[in-house]
Design a protein around this motif. Structure first.
Motif, PDB file in Angstrom:
ATOM      1  N   UNK A 254       5.720   0.824   1.324  1.00  0.00           N
ATOM      2  CA  UNK A 254       5.625  -0.885   1.250  1.00  0.00           C
ATOM      3  C   UNK A 254       4.265  -1.511   2.092  1.00  0.00           C
ATOM      4  N   UNK A 255       4.310  -1.015   3.224  1.00  0.00           N
ATOM      5  CA  UNK A 255       2.963  -1.479   3.961  1.00  0.00           C
ATOM      6  C   UNK A 255       1.732  -1.095   3.179  1.00  0.00           C
ATOM      7  N   UNK A 256       1.587   0.321   2.915  1.00  0.00           N
ATOM      8  CA  UNK A 256       0.363   0.907   2.222  1.00  0.00           C
ATOM      9  C   UNK A 256       0.342   0.272   1.022  1.00  0.00           C
ATOM     10  N   UNK A 257       1.245   0.109   0.051  1.00  0.00           N
ATOM     11  CA  UNK A 257       0.971  -0.799  -1.059  1.00  0.00           C
ATOM     12  C   UNK A 257       0.831  -2.197  -0.899  1.00  0.00           C
ATOM     13  N   UNK A 258       1.036  -2.703   0.116  1.00  0.00           N
ATOM     14  CA  UNK A 258       0.700  -4.189   0.208  1.00  0.00           C
ATOM     15  C   UNK A 258      -0.834  -4.160   0.867  1.00  0.00           C
ATOM     16  N   UNK A 259      -1.281  -3.427   1.678  1.00  0.00           N
ATOM     17  CA  UNK A 259      -2.569  -3.461   2.164  1.00  0.00           C
ATOM     18  C   UNK A 259      -3.492  -2.966   0.942  1.00  0.00           C
ATOM     19  N   UNK A 260      -3.169  -1.961   0.211  1.00  0.00           N
ATOM     20  CA  UNK A 260      -4.100  -1.797  -0.687  1.00  0.00           C
ATOM     21  C   UNK A 260      -4.272  -2.850  -1.972  1.00  0.00           C
ATOM     22  N   UNK A 261      -3.062  -3.465  -1.929  1.00  0.00           N
ATOM     23  CA  UNK A 261      -3.084  -4.647  -3.294  1.00  0.00           C
ATOM     24  C   UNK A 261      -3.808  -5.681  -2.704  1.00  0.00           C
ATOM     25  N   UNK A 262      -3.700  -6.068  -1.455  1.00  0.00           N
ATOM     26  CA  UNK A 262      -4.449  -7.227  -0.986  1.00  0.00           C
ATOM     27  C   UNK A 262      -6.051  -6.974  -0.652  1.00  0.00           C
ATOM     28  N   UNK A 263      -6.258  -5.874  -0.621  1.00  0.00           N
ATOM     29  CA  UNK A 263      -7.884  -5.560  -0.703  1.00  0.00           C
ATOM     30  C   UNK A 263      -8.234  -5.685  -2.092  1.00  0.00           C
ATOM     31  N   UNK A 264      -7.722  -5.199  -3.105  1.00  0.00           N
ATOM     32  CA  UNK A 264      -7.677  -5.066  -4.475  1.00  0.00           C
ATOM     33  C   UNK A 264      -7.880  -6.683  -4.685  1.00  0.00           C
TER      34      UNK A 264
END
Length: 126
Positions: free
Chosen positions: A68-78
């Motif tokens: 969840x943390x990894x998906x969230x960080x990647x999505x925020x950057x995107x």
């Protein structure tokens, strides 16, 4: 975090990444809600919460917490890289300087500029 900021963040993340949409398991039970996933990611980042405490509090496995943390960080950057994760332009700097002067925090930009200096004698490891 203010409610409207959280709701915008949640909406933007759900729109871009299907990981943050509500899913159902084979037995027809709902999985973790998008609100839970975003809250967990924010809590882990804001407070440095260890995965073990999240696991116990929200009944989410360690691997799911980390995913969840990894998906969230990647999505925020995107989603936000063009708007917020860029170098400031002159208009941004002028706005920051005005705010700093209003709050009597002079020299703010100069102190931030020092962060990117290379230090030749800094230890890189012990």
């Amino acid at each position: 975090m203010r409610r409207h900021v959280f709701e915008r963040l949640l909406r933007d993340v759900q729109h871009v990444n299907p990981y943050f949409r509500q899913k159902w398991d084979r037995a027809g039970r709902p999985g973790l809600s998008p609100h839970q996933k975003v809250t967990i990611a924010l809590r882990m980042m804001a407070y440095g919460s260890p995965v073990d405490s999240i696991d116990e509090t929200y009944d989410m496995s360690k691997s799911t917490c980390l995913d969840t943390l990894e998906q969230f960080c990647d999505t925020i950057v995107q989603v936000y890289k063009n708007e917020y994760l860029r170098e400031p332009n002159q208009k941004d700097l002028n706005q920051l300087l005005r705010k700093a002067e209003d709050r009597r925090f002079l020299g703010m930009i100069r102190s931030l500029d020092c962060m990117h200096w290379d230090r030749k004698n800094c230890p890189t490891r012990w």
